[in-house]
Design a protein around this motif. Structure first.
Motif, PDB file in Angstrom:
ATOM      1  N   PHE A 198       0.825  -1.197   0.000  1.00 36.81           N
ATOM      2  CA  PHE A 198       0.000   0.000   0.000  1.00 36.81           C
ATOM      3  C   PHE A 198       0.867   1.258   0.000  1.00 36.81           C
ATOM      4  CE2 PHE A 198      -2.012   3.454   2.344  1.00 36.81           C
ATOM      5  CZ  PHE A 198      -3.125   3.670   1.543  1.00 36.81           C
ATOM      6  N   SER A 199       1.901   1.277   0.816  1.00 32.84           N
ATOM      7  CA  SER A 199       2.768   2.454   0.909  1.00 32.84           C
ATOM      8  C   SER A 199       3.452   2.750  -0.422  1.00 32.84           C
ATOM      9  CB  SER A 199       3.830   2.260   1.990  1.00 32.84           C
ATOM     10  OG  SER A 199       3.230   2.083   3.241  1.00 32.84           O
ATOM     11  N   LEU A 200       3.950   1.698  -1.074  1.00 38.29           N
ATOM     12  CA  LEU A 200       4.594   1.904  -2.377  1.00 38.29           C
ATOM     13  C   LEU A 200       3.600   2.434  -3.404  1.00 38.29           C
ATOM     14  CD1 LEU A 200       6.838  -1.273  -2.626  1.00 38.29           C
ATOM     15  CD2 LEU A 200       7.619   1.087  -2.477  1.00 38.29           C
ATOM     16  N   ARG A 201       2.432   1.801  -3.459  1.00 36.92           N
ATOM     17  CA  ARG A 201       1.427   2.233  -4.442  1.00 36.92           C
ATOM     18  C   ARG A 201       0.919   3.628  -4.137  1.00 36.92           C
ATOM     19  NH1 ARG A 201      -1.240   4.188  -7.684  1.00 36.92           N
ATOM     20  NH2 ARG A 201      -2.726   3.238  -9.099  1.00 36.92           N
ATOM     21  N   PHE A 202       0.738   3.932  -2.853  1.00 33.38           N
ATOM     22  CA  PHE A 202       0.247   5.247  -2.459  1.00 33.38           C
ATOM     23  C   PHE A 202       1.274   6.331  -2.770  1.00 33.38           C
ATOM     24  CE2 PHE A 202      -1.083   8.591   0.521  1.00 33.38           C
ATOM     25  CZ  PHE A 202      -2.428   8.652   0.192  1.00 33.38           C
ATOM     26  N   ALA A 203       2.560   6.021  -2.570  1.00 30.77           N
ATOM     27  CA  ALA A 203       3.617   6.991  -2.887  1.00 30.77           C
ATOM     28  C   ALA A 203       3.671   7.271  -4.385  1.00 30.77           C
ATOM     29  CB  ALA A 203       4.959   6.477  -2.395  1.00 30.77           C
ATOM     30  N   LEU A 204       3.370   6.261  -5.181  1.00 28.48           N
ATOM     31  CA  LEU A 204       3.395   6.427  -6.633  1.00 28.48           C
ATOM     32  C   LEU A 204       2.046   6.834  -7.218  1.00 28.48           C
ATOM     33  CD1 LEU A 204       5.613   3.371  -7.568  1.00 28.48           C
ATOM     34  CD2 LEU A 204       6.261   5.785  -7.628  1.00 28.48           C
ATOM     35  N   HIS A 205       1.046   6.982  -6.377  1.00 26.07           N
ATOM     36  CA  HIS A 205      -0.303   7.313  -6.860  1.00 26.07           C
ATOM     37  C   HIS A 205      -0.363   8.617  -7.662  1.00 26.07           C
ATOM     38  CE1 HIS A 205      -4.590   6.995  -7.152  1.00 26.07           C
ATOM     39  NE2 HIS A 205      -4.754   8.172  -6.569  1.00 26.07           N
ATOM     40  N   PRO A 206       0.348   9.676  -7.266  1.00 25.78           N
ATOM     41  CA  PRO A 206       0.288  10.885  -8.101  1.00 25.78           C
ATOM     42  C   PRO A 206       0.808  10.654  -9.523  1.00 25.78           C
ATOM     43  CG  PRO A 206       1.209  11.402  -5.945  1.00 25.78           C
ATOM     44  CD  PRO A 206       1.088   9.915  -6.021  1.00 25.78           C
ATOM     45  N   VAL A 207       1.719   9.740  -9.692  1.00 25.20           N
ATOM     46  CA  VAL A 207       2.258   9.456 -11.023  1.00 25.20           C
ATOM     47  C   VAL A 207       1.386   8.447 -11.768  1.00 25.20           C
ATOM     48  CG1 VAL A 207       4.247   8.521 -12.270  1.00 25.20           C
ATOM     49  CG2 VAL A 207       4.607   9.920 -10.229  1.00 25.20           C
ATOM     50  N   LEU A 208       0.995   7.375 -11.061  1.00 26.02           N
ATOM     51  CA  LEU A 208       0.250   6.292 -11.711  1.00 26.02           C
ATOM     52  C   LEU A 208      -1.239   6.574 -11.841  1.00 26.02           C
ATOM     53  CD1 LEU A 208       1.916   3.213  -9.969  1.00 26.02           C
ATOM     54  CD2 LEU A 208       2.354   4.079 -12.264  1.00 26.02           C
ATOM     55  N   GLU A 209      -1.787   7.310 -10.910  1.00 24.18           N
ATOM     56  CA  GLU A 209      -3.223   7.585 -10.812  1.00 24.18           C
ATOM     57  C   GLU A 209      -4.023   6.284 -10.918  1.00 24.18           C
ATOM     58  OE1 GLU A 209      -4.303  10.769 -13.400  1.00 24.18           O
ATOM     59  OE2 GLU A 209      -3.169  12.210 -12.225  1.00 24.18           O
ATOM     60  N   GLY A 210      -4.826   6.111 -11.951  1.00 28.55           N
ATOM     61  CA  GLY A 210      -5.689   4.931 -12.046  1.00 28.55           C
ATOM     62  C   GLY A 210      -5.037   3.712 -12.669  1.00 28.55           C
ATOM     63  N   SER A 211      -3.837   3.873 -13.195  1.00 31.20           N
ATOM     64  CA  SER A 211      -3.201   2.714 -13.844  1.00 31.20           C
ATOM     65  C   SER A 211      -2.475   1.845 -12.827  1.00 31.20           C
ATOM     66  CB  SER A 211      -2.231   3.183 -14.932  1.00 31.20           C
ATOM     67  OG  SER A 211      -1.208   3.952 -14.373  1.00 31.20           O
ATOM     68  N   LEU A 212      -2.374   0.578 -13.133  1.00 30.71           N
ATOM     69  CA  LEU A 212      -1.720  -0.434 -12.291  1.00 30.71           C
ATOM     70  C   LEU A 212      -2.206  -0.443 -10.848  1.00 30.71           C
ATOM     71  CD1 LEU A 212       1.975   0.032 -13.483  1.00 30.71           C
ATOM     72  CD2 LEU A 212       0.383  -1.741 -14.193  1.00 30.71           C
ATOM     73  N   PRO A 213      -3.511  -0.482 -10.613  1.00 34.86           N
ATOM     74  CA  PRO A 213      -3.970  -0.485  -9.227  1.00 34.86           C
ATOM     75  C   PRO A 213      -3.642  -1.798  -8.498  1.00 34.86           C
ATOM     76  CG  PRO A 213      -5.823  -0.820 -10.680  1.00 34.86           C
ATOM     77  CD  PRO A 213      -4.631  -0.519 -11.549  1.00 34.86           C
ATOM     78  N   LEU A 214      -3.449  -2.872  -9.255  1.00 30.76           N
ATOM     79  CA  LEU A 214      -3.263  -4.187  -8.648  1.00 30.76           C
ATOM     80  C   LEU A 214      -1.812  -4.609  -8.497  1.00 30.76           C
ATOM     81  CD1 LEU A 214      -5.782  -6.057 -10.953  1.00 30.76           C
ATOM     82  CD2 LEU A 214      -6.259  -5.014  -8.752  1.00 30.76           C
ATOM     83  N   PHE A 215      -0.927  -4.033  -9.251  1.00 32.06           N
ATOM     84  CA  PHE A 215       0.427  -4.541  -9.418  1.00 32.06           C
ATOM     85  C   PHE A 215       1.152  -4.808  -8.097  1.00 32.06           C
ATOM     86  CE2 PHE A 215       5.003  -3.829 -10.027  1.00 32.06           C
ATOM     87  CZ  PHE A 215       5.270  -4.884 -10.876  1.00 32.06           C
ATOM     88  N   PHE A 216       1.258  -3.829  -7.237  1.00 33.69           N
ATOM     89  CA  PHE A 216       2.017  -3.974  -5.995  1.00 33.69           C
ATOM     90  C   PHE A 216       1.358  -4.988  -5.055  1.00 33.69           C
ATOM     91  CE2 PHE A 216       3.259   0.184  -7.581  1.00 33.69           C
ATOM     92  CZ  PHE A 216       4.639   0.069  -7.537  1.00 33.69           C
ATOM     93  N   PHE A 217       0.050  -5.025  -5.058  1.00 42.41           N
ATOM     94  CA  PHE A 217      -0.664  -5.963  -4.196  1.00 42.41           C
ATOM     95  C   PHE A 217      -0.501  -7.404  -4.705  1.00 42.41           C
ATOM     96  CE2 PHE A 217      -2.731  -1.914  -3.413  1.00 42.41           C
ATOM     97  CZ  PHE A 217      -2.676  -1.868  -2.038  1.00 42.41           C
ATOM     98  N   GLN A 218      -0.484  -7.582  -6.024  1.00 43.41           N
ATOM     99  CA  GLN A 218      -0.280  -8.923  -6.572  1.00 43.41           C
ATOM    100  C   GLN A 218       1.124  -9.433  -6.262  1.00 43.41           C
ATOM    101  OE1 GLN A 218      -1.316  -8.160 -10.668  1.00 43.41           O
ATOM    102  NE2 GLN A 218      -3.211  -9.341 -10.455  1.00 43.41           N
ATOM    103  N   ILE A 219       2.114  -8.609  -6.483  1.00 50.19           N
ATOM    104  CA  ILE A 219       3.494  -9.004  -6.186  1.00 50.19           C
ATOM    105  C   ILE A 219       3.629  -9.340  -4.706  1.00 50.19           C
ATOM    106  CG2 ILE A 219       5.897  -8.221  -6.134  1.00 50.19           C
ATOM    107  CD1 ILE A 219       4.808  -8.820  -8.945  1.00 50.19           C
ATOM    108  N   ASN A 220       3.050  -8.505  -3.859  1.00 47.99           N
ATOM    109  CA  ASN A 220       3.100  -8.738  -2.420  1.00 47.99           C
ATOM    110  C   ASN A 220       2.474 -10.080  -2.048  1.00 47.99           C
ATOM    111  OD1 ASN A 220       3.169  -8.126   0.478  1.00 47.99           O
ATOM    112  ND2 ASN A 220       0.978  -7.867   0.212  1.00 47.99           N
ATOM    113  N   THR A 221       1.312 -10.363  -2.590  1.00 44.06           N
ATOM    114  CA  THR A 221       0.612 -11.600  -2.251  1.00 44.06           C
ATOM    115  C   THR A 221       1.381 -12.826  -2.735  1.00 44.06           C
ATOM    116  OG1 THR A 221      -1.476 -10.412  -2.385  1.00 44.06           O
ATOM    117  CG2 THR A 221      -1.596 -12.798  -2.386  1.00 44.06           C
ATOM    118  N   ILE A 222       1.979 -12.736  -3.902  1.00 44.26           N
ATOM    119  CA  ILE A 222       2.780 -13.845  -4.424  1.00 44.26           C
ATOM    120  C   ILE A 222       3.999 -14.084  -3.538  1.00 44.26           C
ATOM    121  CG2 ILE A 222       4.222 -14.582  -6.365  1.00 44.26           C
ATOM    122  CD1 ILE A 222       2.128 -13.084  -8.161  1.00 44.26           C
TER     123      ILE A 222
END
Length: 136
Positions: A10-34
């Motif tokens: 969440f922290s990584l995705r949230f830090a990158l949210h201003p850059v990514l906005e709506g794209s790649l919402p799942l990526f960090f969570f999928q990697i984490n879960t794997i």
């Protein structure tokens, strides 16, 4: 451990949210879960998946920072996340189990080999002592 993994993702995705906005919402969570599935098993991975779902919906699916009625795109995104991550987690768990079984089979084989060598040495020493007694 699931909480720590979700927090990091969440922290990584949230830090990158201003850059990514709506794209790649799942990526960090999928990697984490794997990674959680690989290191800790399917139980913590399932927990990570279900903790990540509401965070995904609230923070990273438009409109951001609010719960709204999910549209078809959001449902598809969540379905992809849950199904892909679940299948990957199960495959990783099966891989880890097979890896464990292979290690156990190797240890059993090694033990049997050592026992066979030990028995062979005992038989040879008995034969030597028996042949030595006949000569004397």
């Amino acid at each position: 451990m699931a909480f720590v993994g979700v927090t990091i993702a969440f922290s990584l995705r949230f830090a990158l949210h201003p850059v990514l906005e709506g794209s790649l919402p799942l990526f960090f969570f999928q990697i984490n879960t794997i990674l959680i599935a690989f290191f800790f098993g399917i139980g913590p991975a399932l927990m990570t998946m279900f903790l990540s779902g509401p965070l995904l919906v609230y923070f990273f699916l438009a409109p951001f920072n609010q719960f709204t009625v999910l549209d078809q795109r959001d449902i598809t995104t969540l379905f992809v996340y849950l199904s892909y991550t679940l299948v990957t987690g199960i495959l990783v768990e099966l891989l880890r189990r097979e890896q464990y079984n292979a290690q156990m089979a190797m240890l059993v084989s090694d033990t049997r080999f050592k026992l066979m060598l030990e028995g062979d040495h005992k038989i040879r020493s008995l034969l030597r002592s028996a042949s030595g007694q006949k000569s004397a």
